[in-house]
Motif scaffolding. Structure first.
Motif, PDB file in Angstrom:
ATOM      1  N   ASP A  25       0.806  -1.218   0.000  1.00  0.00           N
ATOM      2  CA  ASP A  25       0.000   0.000   0.000  1.00  0.00           C
ATOM      3  C   ASP A  25       0.842   1.273   0.000  1.00  0.00           C
ATOM      4  O   ASP A  25       0.344   2.343  -0.371  1.00  0.00           O
ATOM      5  N   THR A 165      -4.156   2.466  -7.553  1.00  0.00           N
ATOM      6  CA  THR A 165      -5.172   3.504  -7.342  1.00  0.00           C
ATOM      7  C   THR A 165      -6.543   2.991  -7.763  1.00  0.00           C
ATOM      8  O   THR A 165      -6.660   2.028  -8.528  1.00  0.00           O
ATOM      9  N   ASP A 166      -7.575   3.678  -7.278  1.00  0.00           N
ATOM     10  CA  ASP A 166      -8.934   3.287  -7.656  1.00  0.00           C
ATOM     11  C   ASP A 166      -9.173   3.457  -9.149  1.00  0.00           C
ATOM     12  O   ASP A 166      -9.890   2.660  -9.770  1.00  0.00           O
ATOM     13  N   ARG A 190      -9.248  -1.298   4.248  1.00  0.00           N
ATOM     14  CA  ARG A 190      -8.357  -0.142   4.394  1.00  0.00           C
ATOM     15  C   ARG A 190      -9.045   1.035   5.080  1.00  0.00           C
ATOM     16  O   ARG A 190      -8.549   2.158   5.037  1.00  0.00           O
ATOM     17  N   GLU A 193     -14.419   4.316   4.565  1.00  0.00           N
ATOM     18  CA  GLU A 193     -14.568   5.289   3.481  1.00  0.00           C
ATOM     19  C   GLU A 193     -13.696   4.920   2.285  1.00  0.00           C
ATOM     20  O   GLU A 193     -14.136   5.024   1.125  1.00  0.00           O
ATOM     21  N   ALA A 194     -12.471   4.493   2.541  1.00  0.00           N
ATOM     22  CA  ALA A 194     -11.596   4.094   1.445  1.00  0.00           C
ATOM     23  C   ALA A 194     -12.158   2.866   0.724  1.00  0.00           C
ATOM     24  O   ALA A 194     -12.108   2.786  -0.518  1.00  0.00           O
ATOM     25  N   ASP A 195     -12.699   1.919   1.482  1.00  0.00           N
ATOM     26  CA  ASP A 195     -13.279   0.726   0.864  1.00  0.00           C
ATOM     27  C   ASP A 195     -14.460   1.097  -0.028  1.00  0.00           C
ATOM     28  O   ASP A 195     -14.594   0.595  -1.150  1.00  0.00           O
ATOM     29  N   ALA A 197     -15.029   3.921  -1.480  1.00  0.00           N
ATOM     30  CA  ALA A 197     -14.560   4.645  -2.668  1.00  0.00           C
ATOM     31  C   ALA A 197     -14.089   3.665  -3.743  1.00  0.00           C
ATOM     32  O   ALA A 197     -14.370   3.854  -4.936  1.00  0.00           O
ATOM     33  N   THR A 198     -13.393   2.616  -3.326  1.00  0.00           N
ATOM     34  CA  THR A 198     -12.946   1.610  -4.296  1.00  0.00           C
ATOM     35  C   THR A 198     -14.130   0.880  -4.905  1.00  0.00           C
ATOM     36  O   THR A 198     -14.188   0.657  -6.121  1.00  0.00           O
TER      37      THR A 198
END
Length: 393
Positions: A25, A165-166, A190, A193-195, A197-198
């Protein structure tokens, strides 16, 4: 009746241009000179190489059978167990008496609390080899020995988008969709919010795609429930895998009560007793045994436990190579309620390196069940001899 006259154990650590699940990461490469490392934010050790342990059983009539443990880190450990503890009990056993052999081998360390962990991994490899040997001896595929195949082509999903990156993950997802793939499992955990977004980026890549989320045991119940509710709100989500720490049965039960989305668990479990506990408590709605950790005999028992509770089985498969993959496919073919099989693209490429005839198919058109006696594969013994370290007692 021929008998087992030799047991050989091989440890393989194969380099590949891309590590399992891609770069770390922080953007750095997972390289051999770093040894085993923790892939932050996850907790487990990972290797830059594809590591595994193979078992070869040889009967006195020359028939051979191959097995493999899921041993991505320290394959010498289960290998030494086979060579030291299981090999003496295997020598002289009749070929084809798989279940009696499994019971005998299981009980060797059962009273000492070793139904799980490395002992179970070692037994899984031996059990797969016993089934392969039995099938080759009688000229039948393992799926037929298990009672027959429900399907000759197995539906599959893509596991992992190893990009940084996404935007890159979404582009790769779109490529898979163009090849007929309809379900992709994302390796996340992760942060909620990060999950999300992916997930959003991948779902936006192609309207035909569905997504599953592997949270890598990262969350507490509250965070996992929030993630699950957001996933449900988005739709096009198949399951939430490994959301909490692996020993928290009650936490998973509470989470599953809060969600309509199926909670999937299984890669950390080794036997029917563990699965019975989880399934009986309704702590999961999708069972994911890994053949390289359960073996075929126990995986079939697990599938029956799941069937008795109307829980589908979707075998876990991450870094097991050609033998474990073939064993998983035969088990999956013999399971009635099977929604899909896990296809990890990088692993698949490495898995075929140890076979003379590669496994065929993929997540778009489905994976073909290997044909022929036993596991239906031909292990490249010259490749194994060249690249493996043999363990002797």
């Amino acid at each position: 009746m021929p008998q087992i006259r030799d047991v050989r154990v091989f440890v393989l650590k194969l380099p590949h241009e891309e590590a399992y699940l891609g770069r770390l990461d922080d953007g750095s490469d997972l390289t051999e000179d770093r040894g085993y490392v923790v892939r932050e934010p996850w907790r487990s050790l990972y290797s830059a190489r594809f590591e595994t342990m193979l078992v070869q059983l040889v009967a006195d009539d020359g028939t051979e059978g191959w097995g493999e443990a899921l041993a991505p880190v320290g394959p010498e450990v289960p290998g030494q167990i086979v060579a030291t503890l299981l090999r003496p009990a295997l020598l002289g056993l009749p070929v084809g008496a798989v279940r009696p052999a499994w019971h005998r081998l299981r009980d060797l360390m059962r009273e000492r609390g070793h139904l799980t962990g490395h002992q179970a991994d070692a037994l899984a490899a031996v059990d797969i080899a016993l089934w392969d040997l039995a099938g080759r001896r009688c000229g039948l595929p393992v799926a037929e020995l298990l009672g027959g195949a429900f399907r000759a082509t197995l539906p599959a999903y893509v596991s992992g988008l190893p990009r940084d990156t996404d935007a890159e993950r979404a582009a790769l997802a779109a490529e898979w969709a163009g090849q007929g793939v309809r379900l992709i499992k994302l390796h996340l955990g992760r942060g909620v919010e990060a999950d999300l977004a992916t997930v959003d980026a991948v779902l936006a890549a192609d309207a035909r795609l569905r997504v599953a989320v592997d949270a890598h045991w990262a969350y507490g119940v509250g965070e996992a429930a929030r993630l699950g509710r957001e996933l449900e709100r988005r739709g096009r989500i198949d399951f939430l895998e490994a959301p909490l720490v692996p020993e928290d049965v009650e936490g998973h039960r509470e989470l599953q009560r809060r969600l309509d989305l199926p909670v999937a668990v299984g890669e950390a479990l080794r036997n029917r007793y563990e699965f019975q506990d989880w399934i009986g408590r309704r702590a999961l709605c999708l069972a994911q045994p890994d053949i390289g950790r359960t073996g075929i005999t126990e995986a079939l028992a697990i599938a029956e436990v799941a069937a008795a509770h109307h829980v589908p089985v979707a075998p876990h498969h991450s870094v097991g190579l050609g033998v474990a993959t073939a064993a998983g496919l035969h088990l999956a073919a013999a399971v009635a309620d099977l929604p899909y099989f896990e296809y990890q693209p990088t692993t698949w490429a490495v898995a075929n390196r140890i076979l003379r005839t590669p496994l065929t198919g993929g997540p778009g058109e489905g994976i073909a069940l290997p044909q022929g006696p036993g596991l239906g594969i031909d292990v490249d013994t010259e490749f194994v001899a060249k690249h493996a370290e043999e363990i002797t007692a």
